[in-house]
Design a protein around this motif. Structure first.
Motif, PDB file in Angstrom:
ATOM      1  N   HIS A  48       0.828  -1.207   0.000  1.00  0.00           N
ATOM      2  CA  HIS A  48       0.000   0.000   0.000  1.00  0.00           C
ATOM      3  C   HIS A  48       0.865   1.261   0.000  1.00  0.00           C
ATOM      4  N   THR A  49       0.193   2.384  -0.124  1.00  0.00           N
ATOM      5  CA  THR A  49       0.836   3.695   0.016  1.00  0.00           C
ATOM      6  C   THR A  49       0.195   4.414   1.200  1.00  0.00           C
ATOM      7  N   GLY A  50       0.605   5.670   1.405  1.00  0.00           N
ATOM      8  CA  GLY A  50      -0.064   6.492   2.395  1.00  0.00           C
ATOM      9  C   GLY A  50      -1.482   6.840   1.964  1.00  0.00           C
ATOM     10  N   TYR A  51      -2.257   7.370   2.909  1.00  0.00           N
ATOM     11  CA  TYR A  51      -3.682   7.644   2.647  1.00  0.00           C
ATOM     12  C   TYR A  51      -3.894   8.672   1.529  1.00  0.00           C
ATOM     13  N   HIS A  52      -2.958   9.589   1.358  1.00  0.00           N
ATOM     14  CA  HIS A  52      -3.171  10.706   0.420  1.00  0.00           C
ATOM     15  C   HIS A  52      -2.089  10.736  -0.660  1.00  0.00           C
ATOM     16  N   HIS A  53      -1.692   9.595  -1.142  1.00  0.00           N
ATOM     17  CA  HIS A  53      -0.628   9.538  -2.143  1.00  0.00           C
ATOM     18  C   HIS A  53      -1.048  10.256  -3.430  1.00  0.00           C
ATOM     19  N   PRO A  54      -0.129  11.008  -4.047  1.00  0.00           N
ATOM     20  CA  PRO A  54      -0.460  11.744  -5.289  1.00  0.00           C
ATOM     21  C   PRO A  54      -1.009  10.856  -6.397  1.00  0.00           C
ATOM     22  N   TRP A  55      -0.628   9.591  -6.418  1.00  0.00           N
ATOM     23  CA  TRP A  55      -1.120   8.692  -7.479  1.00  0.00           C
ATOM     24  C   TRP A  55      -2.646   8.562  -7.445  1.00  0.00           C
ATOM     25  N   LEU A  56      -3.238   8.749  -6.259  1.00  0.00           N
ATOM     26  CA  LEU A  56      -4.688   8.586  -6.135  1.00  0.00           C
ATOM     27  C   LEU A  56      -5.443   9.626  -6.962  1.00  0.00           C
ATOM     28  N   ASN A  57      -4.792  10.750  -7.224  1.00  0.00           N
ATOM     29  CA  ASN A  57      -5.432  11.822  -8.000  1.00  0.00           C
ATOM     30  C   ASN A  57      -4.876  11.915  -9.414  1.00  0.00           C
ATOM     31  N   ASP A  58      -4.130  10.907  -9.815  1.00  0.00           N
ATOM     32  CA  ASP A  58      -3.543  10.883 -11.158  1.00  0.00           C
ATOM     33  C   ASP A  58      -4.365   9.946 -12.041  1.00  0.00           C
ATOM     34  N   PRO A  59      -5.093  10.488 -13.023  1.00  0.00           N
ATOM     35  CA  PRO A  59      -5.937   9.632 -13.885  1.00  0.00           C
ATOM     36  C   PRO A  59      -5.146   8.529 -14.587  1.00  0.00           C
ATOM     37  N   ALA A  60      -3.864   8.802 -14.878  1.00  0.00           N
ATOM     38  CA  ALA A  60      -3.044   7.809 -15.568  1.00  0.00           C
ATOM     39  C   ALA A  60      -2.711   6.611 -14.676  1.00  0.00           C
ATOM     40  N   LYS A  61      -2.936   6.799 -13.369  1.00  0.00           N
ATOM     41  CA  LYS A  61      -2.609   5.715 -12.429  1.00  0.00           C
ATOM     42  C   LYS A  61      -3.857   5.201 -11.706  1.00  0.00           C
ATOM     43  N   LYS A  62      -4.983   5.392 -12.341  1.00  0.00           N
ATOM     44  CA  LYS A  62      -6.231   4.948 -11.732  1.00  0.00           C
ATOM     45  C   LYS A  62      -6.223   3.445 -11.466  1.00  0.00           C
ATOM     46  N   ASP A  63      -5.615   2.690 -12.400  1.00  0.00           N
ATOM     47  CA  ASP A  63      -5.610   1.236 -12.252  1.00  0.00           C
ATOM     48  C   ASP A  63      -4.390   0.727 -11.474  1.00  0.00           C
ATOM     49  N   TRP A  64      -3.715   1.629 -10.790  1.00  0.00           N
ATOM     50  CA  TRP A  64      -2.606   1.221  -9.926  1.00  0.00           C
ATOM     51  C   TRP A  64      -3.105   0.745  -8.560  1.00  0.00           C
ATOM     52  N   PHE A  65      -4.396   0.983  -8.285  1.00  0.00           N
ATOM     53  CA  PHE A  65      -4.961   0.603  -6.985  1.00  0.00           C
ATOM     54  C   PHE A  65      -6.183  -0.298  -7.172  1.00  0.00           C
ATOM     55  N   HIS A  66      -6.400  -1.145  -6.193  1.00  0.00           N
ATOM     56  CA  HIS A  66      -7.634  -1.920  -6.174  1.00  0.00           C
ATOM     57  C   HIS A  66      -8.792  -1.029  -5.735  1.00  0.00           C
ATOM     58  N   GLU A  67      -9.984  -1.453  -6.083  1.00  0.00           N
ATOM     59  CA  GLU A  67     -11.183  -0.729  -5.646  1.00  0.00           C
ATOM     60  C   GLU A  67     -11.236  -0.715  -4.119  1.00  0.00           C
ATOM     61  N   LYS A  68     -11.616   0.432  -3.567  1.00  0.00           N
ATOM     62  CA  LYS A  68     -11.623   0.581  -2.109  1.00  0.00           C
ATOM     63  C   LYS A  68     -12.685  -0.329  -1.476  1.00  0.00           C
ATOM     64  N   LYS A  69     -12.206  -1.342  -0.767  1.00  0.00           N
ATOM     65  CA  LYS A  69     -13.093  -2.277  -0.078  1.00  0.00           C
ATOM     66  C   LYS A  69     -12.437  -2.731   1.223  1.00  0.00           C
ATOM     67  N   GLU A  70     -13.245  -2.975   2.217  1.00  0.00           N
ATOM     68  CA  GLU A  70     -12.740  -3.524   3.474  1.00  0.00           C
ATOM     69  C   GLU A  70     -12.603  -5.048   3.345  1.00  0.00           C
ATOM     70  N   ILE A  71     -11.875  -5.621   4.292  1.00  0.00           N
ATOM     71  CA  ILE A  71     -11.749  -7.081   4.346  1.00  0.00           C
ATOM     72  C   ILE A  71     -12.732  -7.591   5.396  1.00  0.00           C
ATOM     73  N   PHE A  72     -13.737  -8.310   4.928  1.00  0.00           N
ATOM     74  CA  PHE A  72     -14.748  -8.836   5.850  1.00  0.00           C
ATOM     75  C   PHE A  72     -14.483 -10.304   6.200  1.00  0.00           C
ATOM     76  N   ASP A  73     -13.960 -11.036   5.240  1.00  0.00           N
ATOM     77  CA  ASP A  73     -13.689 -12.458   5.444  1.00  0.00           C
ATOM     78  C   ASP A  73     -12.190 -12.704   5.326  1.00  0.00           C
ATOM     79  N   TRP A  74     -11.514 -12.855   6.473  1.00  0.00           N
ATOM     80  CA  TRP A  74     -10.063 -12.997   6.481  1.00  0.00           C
ATOM     81  C   TRP A  74      -9.614 -14.378   6.010  1.00  0.00           C
ATOM     82  N   ASN A  75     -10.561 -15.263   5.748  1.00  0.00           N
ATOM     83  CA  ASN A  75     -10.240 -16.569   5.162  1.00  0.00           C
ATOM     84  C   ASN A  75     -10.372 -16.558   3.643  1.00  0.00           C
ATOM     85  N   ASN A  76     -10.837 -15.443   3.117  1.00  0.00           N
ATOM     86  CA  ASN A  76     -10.982 -15.276   1.676  1.00  0.00           C
ATOM     87  C   ASN A  76      -9.722 -14.601   1.142  1.00  0.00           C
TER      88      ASN A  76
END
Length: 510
Positions: free
Chosen positions: A142-170
């Motif tokens: 991961h990166t920090g919470y406010h990494h510049p890449w998060l606001n860079d359209p060219a790097k949109k696919d550098w991150f997974h969709e924001k989701k929590e982990i509900f099932d730690w066996n998955n």
């Protein structure tokens, strides 16, 4: 007068050459021979006031001012205790508030709170001068919470969709979820994978570090680690990777070893240690059981990192105090086990002064170098023994006896046998070890407290005081050493003859 001074000088030399000297067999040093001192850089030692901006030692989540120069200044202190390597929390530039180093903003810069690239290079050079290795924490998940890449359209696919982990066996959720809300990098993206691997290789080339502790390994695909491991090890021979796979299942952890990671932080042993050694009269059998599992599941069980606590757990001292125990006695007993059992002992800064601390960030208090040295001196003894006795680093490991907290272990390597006795009870204990368990007709020489146990007709009787430990070397019985006595007599005869000749010469001169 000058002749007498010369005579006093020559005597120790004569004595030295009178003793038989055995040349120790030199073996190539491997990572299982190391002992690691773990440092949270910001909380360790402040040596450079020029980088003390936003420092507030009264804010548990603020910067305290520790820096790389501060670590360099304490290398001798660390080495004195017998540690041969240091592990630093991430030193890459973090976003504001990232005193711990895990909120990375720039993978190619040293965080200015900790110093400069030159400070890091100096630290590595000074460590290497002392025969010490340097491990950096590397975060690929991961990166920090406010990494510049998060606001860079060219790097949109550098991150997974924001989701929590509900099932730690998955496993898919574990790898793609945002741990603690931190932006989760998509390592399956070739650009992301290339960027992270190139950064990891760059730091090795720039600074000559010796290893990475890999953060949040289970949250990153195994295919990434396979390629990462291969590429970073191509840069430097014997580069070491030790991974954090936080799990109680050794089979789950061990599976990551198939993908190039050399060793792992041993959380199953940590769980056993905190349950048994933070209070008296607890069976130590579970410690040995973990080793039996480790032998079964890991290809290289001697490369597991053993520890009492770290920056993510409650301090061992606090657990002991909560159990109404003396933390100093508890730490000495627990460290005796870590330094004599299989694995690479890792000690979190502050353990040597019984530093207290609860949940994060209370477990990350400022180091105090003016504290009592009782534990420091004890660890120094353990460190010396571990380095002098290959069996404590490389030997097999056998449980000879365990009952209600009194345990005796044996380690054997080549022609060397050591015996470790740990009394985790509130009373003095006597244990009988049979001739079937240990070679008969010898003696056990205590190396921590100086105990001596001679074999009887049917074995060895070991007596250990409450809440203490002893490490014994199995050796031939001592008796009257005729060659030694003759050597001493010869030295003194030569010395008296030397004085006579000096005196006679001085009379002739007058």
């Amino acid at each position: 007068m000058g002749n007498r001074v010369f005579a006093l000088f020559i005597l120790p030399c004569l004595l030295f050459y009178a003793f038989p000297v055995q040349a120790a067999e030199k073996e190539e040093r491997t990572w299982q021979d190391e002992a690691i001192y773990f440092i949270m850089v910001d909380r360790f030692n402040n040596m450079d006031p020029s980088n003390d901006y936003n420092v507030n030692v009264n804010d548990p989540k603020g910067y305290f001012g520790g820096d790389l120069k501060g670590v360099t200044a304490k290398l001798d202190y660390i080495k004195e205790m017998g540690f041969t390597a240091i592990w630093l929390t991430p030193i890459f530039k973090n976003e504001p508030g990232g005193y711990h180093g895990y909120w990375i903003q720039d993978f190619y810069k040293v965080d200015p709170h900790f110093g400069t690239m030159e400070d890091l290079k100096t630290l590595v050079k000074e460590a290497h001068k002392r025969g010490m290795k340097v491990i950096l924490d590397f975060v690929a998940n991961h990166t920090g919470y406010h990494h510049p890449w998060l606001n860079d359209p060219a790097k949109k696919d550098w991150f997974h969709e924001k989701k929590e982990i509900f099932d730690w066996n998955n496993q898919k959720q574990v790898e793609n979820g945002w741990v603690y809300g931190l932006p989760d990098l998509a390592q399956e993206n070739p650009e992301v994978k290339r960027y992270l691997i190139d950064a990891a290789k760059w730091w090795i080339k720039q600074t000559d570090i010796d290893g990475y502790r890999l953060d949040t390994v289970r949250h990153v695909p195994k295919s990434f680690w396979q390629e990462f491991s291969k590429e970073v090890k191509s840069v430097k021979k014997d580069f070491f990777l030790i991974g954090e796979v936080w799990s109680e299942d050794p089979r789950y952890i061990a599976d990551y070893g198939k993908y190039g990671i050399d060793g792992f932080i041993d959380y199953p042993l940590y769980n056993a240690v905190t349950k048994t050694l933070t209070k008296r009269d607890q069976s130590l059998r579970s410690l040995y059981d973990v080793w039996e599992y480790n032998k079964t599941f890991y290809d290289r069980p001697y490369l597991l990192g053993t520890f009492l606590d770290n920056h993510d757990t409650v301090r061992f001292t606090k657990l002991a105090i909560d159990n109404r125990q003396n933390p100093i006695s508890r730490i000495k007993l627990a460290m005796s086990y870590l330094f004599s059992a299989p694995g690479i002992p890792i000690m979190y800064y502050g353990t040597e002064i019984a530093m207290n601390g609860g949940e994060d960030p209370d477990n990350r208090r400022l180091m105090d170098f003016r504290a009592d040295r009782e534990i420091i001196d004890y660890i120094k003894k353990l460190g010396e023994l571990r380095q002098k006795l290959p069996s404590l680093r490389r030997g097999d490991f056998t449980l000879l006896y365990e009952k209600d907290g009194m345990a005796v272990f044996k380690r054997h390597y080549k022609d060397e046998t050591t015996v470790i006795a740990i009394n985790n009870t509130g009373k003095t204990q006597k244990v009988h070890i049979t001739n079937d368990q240990l070679t008969p007709g010898k003696e056990l020489r205590g190396l921590l407290a100086g105990d001596l146990v001679r074999s009887g007709r049917d074995g060895y009787d070991i007596i250990i005081n409450r809440e203490t430990a002893e490490i014994y070397a199995l050796a031939d019985k001592t008796g009257i050493n005729i060659p030694f006595i003759m050597a001493i007599v010869a030295v003194y005869v030569l010395f008296i003859l030397f004085l006579y000749l000096v005196k006679r010469r001085s009379k002739q001169a007058t």
